[in-house]
Design a protein around this motif. Sequence first.
Motif, PDB file in Angstrom:
ATOM      1  N   MET A   1       0.976  -0.770  -0.290  1.00 34.17           N
ATOM      2  CA  MET A   1       0.057  -0.127   0.111  1.00 34.17           C
ATOM      3  C   MET A   1       0.649   1.121   0.166  1.00 34.17           C
ATOM      4  O   MET A   1       1.646   1.823   0.838  1.00 34.17           O
ATOM      5  CB  MET A   1      -0.974  -0.213   1.334  1.00 34.17           C
ATOM      6  CG  MET A   1      -1.980   1.140   1.076  1.00 34.17           C
ATOM      7  SD  MET A   1      -3.074   1.039   0.036  1.00 34.17           S
ATOM      8  CE  MET A   1      -4.318  -0.545   0.204  1.00 34.17           C
ATOM      9  N   ASN A   2       0.539   2.497  -0.852  1.00 33.59           N
ATOM     10  CA  ASN A   2       1.204   3.728  -0.549  1.00 33.59           C
ATOM     11  C   ASN A   2       1.226   4.269   0.339  1.00 33.59           C
ATOM     12  O   ASN A   2       0.865   4.104   1.140  1.00 33.59           O
ATOM     13  CB  ASN A   2       0.280   4.778  -1.804  1.00 33.59           C
ATOM     14  CG  ASN A   2       1.435   5.364  -2.167  1.00 33.59           C
ATOM     15  OD1 ASN A   2       2.288   5.949  -1.832  1.00 33.59           O
ATOM     16  ND2 ASN A   2       0.632   6.404  -3.589  1.00 33.59           N
ATOM     17  N   PRO A   3       3.030   4.222   0.533  1.00 35.93           N
ATOM     18  CA  PRO A   3       3.459   4.736   1.949  1.00 35.93           C
ATOM     19  C   PRO A   3       2.609   6.126   2.102  1.00 35.93           C
ATOM     20  O   PRO A   3       2.259   7.155   3.738  1.00 35.93           O
ATOM     21  CB  PRO A   3       4.596   4.829   1.956  1.00 35.93           C
ATOM     22  CG  PRO A   3       5.066   4.732   0.793  1.00 35.93           C
ATOM     23  CD  PRO A   3       3.883   3.779   0.303  1.00 35.93           C
ATOM     24  N   ARG A   4       2.200   7.053   1.046  1.00 32.07           N
ATOM     25  CA  ARG A   4       1.482   8.063   1.334  1.00 32.07           C
ATOM     26  C   ARG A   4       0.463   8.440   2.155  1.00 32.07           C
ATOM     27  O   ARG A   4       0.061   9.026   3.120  1.00 32.07           O
ATOM     28  CB  ARG A   4       1.288   8.964  -0.263  1.00 32.07           C
ATOM     29  CG  ARG A   4       3.034   9.373  -0.842  1.00 32.07           C
ATOM     30  CD  ARG A   4       2.160   9.380  -2.059  1.00 32.07           C
ATOM     31  NE  ARG A   4       3.517   9.811  -2.622  1.00 32.07           N
ATOM     32  CZ  ARG A   4       3.524  10.685  -4.407  1.00 32.07           C
ATOM     33  NH1 ARG A   4       2.832  10.303  -5.489  1.00 32.07           N
ATOM     34  NH2 ARG A   4       5.316  10.247  -5.157  1.00 32.07           N
ATOM     35  N   ALA A 116      -6.591  10.179  -0.991  1.00 35.34           N
ATOM     36  CA  ALA A 116      -6.309   8.821  -1.181  1.00 35.34           C
ATOM     37  C   ALA A 116      -6.641   7.861  -1.969  1.00 35.34           C
ATOM     38  O   ALA A 116      -6.520   7.317  -2.495  1.00 35.34           O
ATOM     39  CB  ALA A 116      -6.725   8.359   0.297  1.00 35.34           C
ATOM     40  N   ALA A 117      -8.464   8.361  -3.005  1.00 36.00           N
ATOM     41  CA  ALA A 117      -9.434   7.251  -3.216  1.00 36.00           C
ATOM     42  C   ALA A 117      -8.073   7.540  -3.719  1.00 36.00           C
ATOM     43  O   ALA A 117      -8.470   6.900  -5.501  1.00 36.00           O
ATOM     44  CB  ALA A 117     -10.917   7.816  -3.222  1.00 36.00           C
ATOM     45  N   GLN A 118      -7.689   8.990  -4.676  1.00 40.26           N
ATOM     46  CA  GLN A 118      -7.379   9.245  -6.023  1.00 40.26           C
ATOM     47  C   GLN A 118      -5.658   8.702  -6.324  1.00 40.26           C
ATOM     48  O   GLN A 118      -5.735   8.577  -7.687  1.00 40.26           O
ATOM     49  CB  GLN A 118      -7.166  10.602  -6.059  1.00 40.26           C
ATOM     50  CG  GLN A 118      -9.087  11.826  -6.071  1.00 40.26           C
ATOM     51  CD  GLN A 118      -8.432  12.627  -5.974  1.00 40.26           C
ATOM     52  OE1 GLN A 118      -8.007  13.654  -6.890  1.00 40.26           O
ATOM     53  NE2 GLN A 118      -8.859  13.938  -5.223  1.00 40.26           N
ATOM     54  N   MET A 119      -5.017   8.757  -5.532  1.00 42.75           N
ATOM     55  CA  MET A 119      -4.100   7.788  -5.672  1.00 42.75           C
ATOM     56  C   MET A 119      -3.588   6.387  -6.312  1.00 42.75           C
ATOM     57  O   MET A 119      -2.640   5.738  -5.895  1.00 42.75           O
ATOM     58  CB  MET A 119      -3.193   7.953  -4.280  1.00 42.75           C
ATOM     59  CG  MET A 119      -2.896   9.572  -3.389  1.00 42.75           C
ATOM     60  SD  MET A 119      -1.595  10.052  -2.497  1.00 42.75           S
ATOM     61  CE  MET A 119      -2.762   9.345  -1.425  1.00 42.75           C
ATOM     62  N   GLY A 126     -11.899   1.446  -1.519  1.00 41.95           N
ATOM     63  CA  GLY A 126     -12.131   0.643   0.155  1.00 41.95           C
ATOM     64  C   GLY A 126     -11.158   0.563   0.907  1.00 41.95           C
ATOM     65  O   GLY A 126     -10.975   1.036   2.132  1.00 41.95           O
ATOM     66  N   ARG A 127      -9.811  -0.316   0.630  1.00 44.62           N
ATOM     67  CA  ARG A 127      -8.486  -0.369   1.047  1.00 44.62           C
ATOM     68  C   ARG A 127      -7.621   0.833   1.475  1.00 44.62           C
ATOM     69  O   ARG A 127      -7.523   1.070   2.887  1.00 44.62           O
ATOM     70  CB  ARG A 127      -7.474  -1.260   0.287  1.00 44.62           C
ATOM     71  CG  ARG A 127      -8.515  -2.893   0.867  1.00 44.62           C
ATOM     72  CD  ARG A 127      -7.172  -3.657   0.330  1.00 44.62           C
ATOM     73  NE  ARG A 127      -7.696  -4.763  -0.407  1.00 44.62           N
ATOM     74  CZ  ARG A 127      -7.822  -5.619  -1.235  1.00 44.62           C
ATOM     75  NH1 ARG A 127      -6.585  -6.067  -0.965  1.00 44.62           N
ATOM     76  NH2 ARG A 127      -8.248  -6.812  -2.165  1.00 44.62           N
ATOM     77  N   ALA A 128      -8.082   1.995   0.265  1.00 42.52           N
ATOM     78  CA  ALA A 128      -6.670   3.108   0.473  1.00 42.52           C
ATOM     79  C   ALA A 128      -7.686   3.496   1.323  1.00 42.52           C
ATOM     80  O   ALA A 128      -6.748   4.539   2.598  1.00 42.52           O
ATOM     81  CB  ALA A 128      -6.769   3.602  -0.630  1.00 42.52           C
TER      82      ALA A 128
END
Length: 393
Positions: A1-4, A116-119, A126-128
């Motif tokens: 998952m993206n660290p951002r 977050a939804a856009q990355m 859902g997970r993001a």
Amino acid sequence: MNPRLWALALGNFTLGTGSLIVTGILPAIALSIGTSVALAGQLVTIYGLTLALGAPLLGMVTGRLAQRRVILGGLAVVAIASLIGGFATNFTTLALSRALAGLGAALFTPNAAAFAAQMVLAVQRGRAIAVVFVGFSLASVIGAPLGVCVSGEFGWRSAFGLVAALALLAMACLAWTLPHGISTPAVAARSWFRLFRQLVLMLAVAATMLCMAGQYALFTYLAVLLAQQHGIGPIGFSALLVWFGVAGVIGNIAAGRAVDRVGAGRVASVGLGVLLAAFLIIAYAGTGLLPIMIGIGLWGGAAFAVSSAQQARLVNLNPRLASATLALNTSALYGGQAGGAVLGGIAISLTGLHNVHWVGVILLAAALFVSLWESTLSPRHHVETTRFPHHRG
């Protein structure tokens, strides 16, 4: 998952800690400034009401600004508000500090979720969102118990200092990690008003508001209730907050995965059913500690699962207007928090502390009904396979 995403979660950890700490130190605040617990509980109402009104209004004002700036600005406002609260000597100053903190949270919360939804790919939304929202769960596990313990050692003002320090840390992390040039399309004022005429959307928002109102009718006064009926002091309450938060982390992660598989509406409705069961267990617990622990564990897991599912539910209803729909959801979250605190206070004043559970039970039953109604009207769950195409710069 993206660290951002985890950097955004740190911001939510800060907001969650600041919100939960106030309920934990409510008796100490009331004693220090010479007011009743019921009146001190309205600090929760003020924060929630300001956030509820501020989220859509600030969304209109800041819609054309880069979301990165809005996110960082929101945390800056929270830091300043926390410092003011730490030095407050009367209810009026504390109320002003909570109102200012609510405005800062109104800037941060919907923009963080939309960002977050856009990355990520739409199949991972859902997970993001769950990752970003896990910050609130961890606030229950770490932030709020730590704040309550710190306030027990050094006084309630130190808890506000802790929140200010966390806000500054989150700002530094986000300034370092958040990319430039990502944003949802600016939402025109007329589009905001069109959203209010969409029945499916407003039912989803109503479910969020009723859910939060039901929880905060009890949660605002939970520390006082547990102290009076079970003899649980600050340390014991901190331990229960940890238990609540651990369950919340588990529920949040499970919800993130389930949303991408079976749909956000189903996850939200199941979670609301579990929440209702948890409140009934607490209401009938008597003086038994084990039923209280079971009820609070179910409450924590279901509460954070529902919150994540509701965020994803609204994004999926209209992905292009995610920043606007999530601002409405934030408004509902904290409007419900404010309304629940008021209704709980009224119930305590009229019937006594021992009946405050039933306000929550009634409101959660209404939330479940509205959620199921929305599910019968909304389109079938579907998954998109592309990223959001809108970027700035």
